[in-house]
Design a protein around this motif. Structure first.
Motif, PDB file in Angstrom:
ATOM      1  N   ALA A  93     -19.467  -2.033   3.363  1.00 15.60           N
ATOM      2  CA  ALA A  93     -19.577  -0.281   2.960  1.00 15.60           C
ATOM      3  C   ALA A  93     -19.545  -0.137   1.527  1.00 15.60           C
ATOM      4  N   VAL A  94     -18.467  -0.587   0.985  1.00 14.14           N
ATOM      5  CA  VAL A  94     -18.067  -0.441  -0.454  1.00 14.14           C
ATOM      6  C   VAL A  94     -18.343  -1.429  -1.465  1.00 14.14           C
ATOM      7  N   GLY A  95     -19.189  -2.537  -0.730  1.00 12.77           N
ATOM      8  CA  GLY A  95     -19.706  -3.474  -1.799  1.00 12.77           C
ATOM      9  C   GLY A  95     -18.720  -4.340  -2.497  1.00 12.77           C
ATOM     10  N   VAL A  96     -17.735  -4.888  -1.651  1.00  9.18           N
ATOM     11  CA  VAL A  96     -16.822  -6.023  -2.243  1.00  9.18           C
ATOM     12  C   VAL A  96     -16.743  -7.078  -1.478  1.00  9.18           C
ATOM     13  N   ALA A  97     -16.369  -8.301  -1.946  1.00  6.90           N
ATOM     14  CA  ALA A  97     -16.251  -9.511  -1.274  1.00  6.90           C
ATOM     15  C   ALA A  97     -14.765  -9.377  -0.511  1.00  6.90           C
ATOM     16  N   PRO A  98     -14.621  -9.975   0.582  1.00  6.95           N
ATOM     17  CA  PRO A  98     -13.246  -9.883   1.413  1.00  6.95           C
ATOM     18  C   PRO A  98     -12.267 -10.353   0.644  1.00  6.95           C
ATOM     19  N   ALA A  99     -12.244 -11.237  -0.328  1.00  7.42           N
ATOM     20  CA  ALA A  99     -11.383 -11.824  -1.184  1.00  7.42           C
ATOM     21  C   ALA A  99     -10.936 -10.803  -2.333  1.00  7.42           C
ATOM     22  N   GLN A 100     -11.455  -9.694  -2.392  1.00 10.69           N
ATOM     23  CA  GLN A 100     -11.469  -8.794  -3.678  1.00 10.69           C
ATOM     24  C   GLN A 100     -10.737  -7.474  -2.733  1.00 10.69           C
ATOM     25  N   ALA A 101     -10.276  -7.617  -1.332  1.00 20.07           N
ATOM     26  CA  ALA A 101      -9.750  -6.727  -0.546  1.00 20.07           C
ATOM     27  C   ALA A 101      -8.627  -6.749  -0.437  1.00 20.07           C
ATOM     28  N   VAL A 102      -7.793  -5.752   0.172  1.00 20.21           N
ATOM     29  CA  VAL A 102      -6.366  -5.931   0.635  1.00 20.21           C
ATOM     30  C   VAL A 102      -6.226  -5.130   1.939  1.00 20.21           C
ATOM     31  N   MET A 103      -5.931  -5.910   2.955  1.00 14.91           N
ATOM     32  CA  MET A 103      -5.656  -5.148   4.276  1.00 14.91           C
ATOM     33  C   MET A 103      -3.989  -4.730   4.300  1.00 14.91           C
ATOM     34  N   VAL A 104      -3.740  -3.495   4.508  1.00 12.78           N
ATOM     35  CA  VAL A 104      -2.372  -2.765   4.561  1.00 12.78           C
ATOM     36  C   VAL A 104      -2.252  -2.531   5.928  1.00 12.78           C
ATOM     37  N   GLY A 105      -1.155  -3.053   6.543  1.00 13.20           N
ATOM     38  CA  GLY A 105      -0.595  -2.488   8.202  1.00 13.20           C
ATOM     39  C   GLY A 105       0.672  -2.753   8.286  1.00 13.20           C
ATOM     40  N   ASP A 106       0.904  -2.382   9.488  1.00 12.38           N
ATOM     41  CA  ASP A 106       2.441  -2.533   9.868  1.00 12.38           C
ATOM     42  C   ASP A 106       2.277  -3.477  11.078  1.00 12.38           C
ATOM     43  N   SER A 107       1.362  -3.695  11.711  1.00  9.74           N
ATOM     44  CA  SER A 107       1.436  -4.692  12.872  1.00  9.74           C
ATOM     45  C   SER A 107       0.637  -6.010  12.647  1.00  9.74           C
ATOM     46  N   THR A 108       1.002  -6.935  13.641  1.00  5.18           N
ATOM     47  CA  THR A 108       0.485  -8.391  13.700  1.00  5.18           C
ATOM     48  C   THR A 108      -1.087  -8.279  13.576  1.00  5.18           C
ATOM     49  N   HIS A 109      -1.574  -7.054  14.413  1.00  7.82           N
ATOM     50  CA  HIS A 109      -2.783  -7.109  14.592  1.00  7.82           C
ATOM     51  C   HIS A 109      -3.667  -6.541  13.338  1.00  7.82           C
ATOM     52  N   ASP A 110      -3.105  -5.933  12.635  1.00 10.99           N
ATOM     53  CA  ASP A 110      -3.547  -5.521  11.159  1.00 10.99           C
ATOM     54  C   ASP A 110      -3.741  -6.773  10.350  1.00 10.99           C
ATOM     55  N   LEU A 165      -6.640 -10.245   1.407  1.00 11.66           N
ATOM     56  CA  LEU A 165      -5.215 -10.346   0.980  1.00 11.66           C
ATOM     57  C   LEU A 165      -4.840  -9.453   2.036  1.00 11.66           C
ATOM     58  N   CYS A 166      -3.277  -9.711   2.624  1.00 13.51           N
ATOM     59  CA  CYS A 166      -2.768  -8.886   3.582  1.00 13.51           C
ATOM     60  C   CYS A 166      -1.352  -8.627   3.043  1.00 13.51           C
ATOM     61  N   VAL A 167      -1.085  -7.288   3.184  1.00 12.92           N
ATOM     62  CA  VAL A 167       0.177  -6.573   2.948  1.00 12.92           C
ATOM     63  C   VAL A 167       0.788  -5.900   4.049  1.00 12.92           C
ATOM     64  N   GLY A 168       2.260  -6.248   4.516  1.00 12.37           N
ATOM     65  CA  GLY A 168       2.489  -5.524   5.676  1.00 12.37           C
ATOM     66  C   GLY A 168       3.673  -4.572   5.140  1.00 12.37           C
ATOM     67  N   VAL A 169       3.661  -3.526   5.837  1.00 11.35           N
ATOM     68  CA  VAL A 169       4.789  -2.602   5.511  1.00 11.35           C
ATOM     69  C   VAL A 169       5.615  -2.124   6.718  1.00 11.35           C
ATOM     70  N   LEU A 170       6.942  -1.692   6.341  1.00 12.87           N
ATOM     71  CA  LEU A 170       7.957  -1.623   7.332  1.00 12.87           C
ATOM     72  C   LEU A 170       8.146  -0.227   8.121  1.00 12.87           C
ATOM     73  N   THR A 171       7.010   0.435   7.831  1.00  9.75           N
ATOM     74  CA  THR A 171       7.310   1.799   8.281  1.00  9.75           C
ATOM     75  C   THR A 171       6.490   2.012   9.785  1.00  9.75           C
ATOM     76  N   GLY A 172       6.236   0.975  10.464  1.00  9.40           N
ATOM     77  CA  GLY A 172       6.125   0.704  11.750  1.00  9.40           C
ATOM     78  C   GLY A 172       7.301   0.308  12.512  1.00  9.40           C
ATOM     79  N   LEU A 201       2.718 -13.733   8.354  1.00 15.43           N
ATOM     80  CA  LEU A 201       0.871 -13.279   8.299  1.00 15.43           C
ATOM     81  C   LEU A 201       0.623 -12.573   6.881  1.00 15.43           C
ATOM     82  N   ALA A 202       1.636 -12.395   6.067  1.00 19.55           N
ATOM     83  CA  ALA A 202       1.381 -11.502   4.722  1.00 19.55           C
ATOM     84  C   ALA A 202       1.490 -12.125   3.383  1.00 19.55           C
ATOM     85  N   ASP A 203       1.032 -11.621   2.600  1.00 20.10           N
ATOM     86  CA  ASP A 203       0.984 -12.059   1.229  1.00 20.10           C
ATOM     87  C   ASP A 203       2.455 -11.394   0.724  1.00 20.10           C
ATOM     88  N   ALA A 204       2.690 -10.229   1.180  1.00 18.48           N
ATOM     89  CA  ALA A 204       3.636  -9.619   0.720  1.00 18.48           C
ATOM     90  C   ALA A 204       4.206  -8.463   1.897  1.00 18.48           C
TER      91      ALA A 204
END
Length: 233
Positions: A170-187, A197-204, A214-217
């Motif tokens: 939808a936004v015209g980027v390759a997956p390698a150019q995108a970051v998924m940010v989430g609080d669960s292993t599903h994300d 790229l994957c970033v986990g957050v501790l607000t879940g 599972l995360a790069d950070a």
């Protein structure tokens, strides 16, 4: 040539909104409603969705944390003989529409900061899309996203990578150019499978030890994302 990171896709609950502060009270209200105030029935319902009635919070292995509304309804049906999934789901959505939203960080300035870096932004939640849009609209950020999808949007639900790949298209980027940010292993599993790229957050509910493999950070909250991006863009 586009930068190495050009887009960020966020989960909603537990990521943009603090999970416990927003949804633990919702869980209690749902259980009270569906049990009709019967303590034994309330205990049965709480057991099906892994909710600690004494502490008034969801347990880390609760299916509510990353599940779709239909998946949660199906769990609750085990303690609701004679009900239908559609009826339970309708009650869940009604309570969710009235949930007091608690932002993980002040979202308007945070998202404005990311937009100023010319990043494409999106939200993919296992909640329903209409409810996601309502929640984001309530805090004044719905128009700050280039893509908003839910489990009912036609792309599937996490941990499938399909909705994440739909965002990239939808936004015209390759997956390698995108970051998924989430609080669960599903994300994060969805992000890994999509090649993002994957970033986990501790607000879940999940802790660092759960997310880190599972995360790069793993960051305390999304407010720390710009500093992490600075070293990569």
């Amino acid at each position: 040539m586009r930068r190495s990171i050009a887009a960020v896709l966020f989960d909603k609950d537990g990521t943009l909104f603090d999970f416990g502060a927003t949804w633990d009270g919702w869980g209690m209200r749902v259980i009270e409603d569906l049990s009709g105030g019967d303590p034994e029935h309330a205990r049965d319902l709480a057991l099906t969705v892994r909710y600690d009635l004494a502490a008034a919070r969801f347990l880390p292995d609760s299916p509510v944390i990353a599940g779709t509304n239909r998946e949660v309804a199906d769990c609750l049906l085990r303690a609701l003989p004679g009900w239908t999934a559609a009826r339970v789901e309708k009650r869940l959505v009604a309570h969710a529409a009235a949930a007091p939203l608690v932002e993980a960080v002040a979202l308007v300035p945070f998202l404005a900061l990311l937009s100023a870096r010319d990043l494409d932004l999106g939200v993919m939640t296992n909640d329903d899309e209409a409810l996601a849009r309502a929640h984001l609209g309530e805090v004044g950020v719905v128009n700050m996203f280039d893509f908003i999808a839910g489990a009912d949007s036609g792309f599937g639900a996490k941990p499938s990578p399909a909705p994440l790949l739909a965002f990239c298209r939808a936004v015209g980027v390759a997956p390698a150019q995108a970051v998924m940010v989430g609080d669960s292993t599903h994300d994060l599993k969805a992000g890994r499978a999509a090649g993002m790229l994957c970033v986990g957050v501790l607000t879940g509910v999940a802790g660092r030890e759960t997310l880190a493999p599972l995360a790069d950070a793993v960051l305390p909250d999304v407010g720390h994302l710009p500093d992490w991006l600075d070293g990569r863009i």
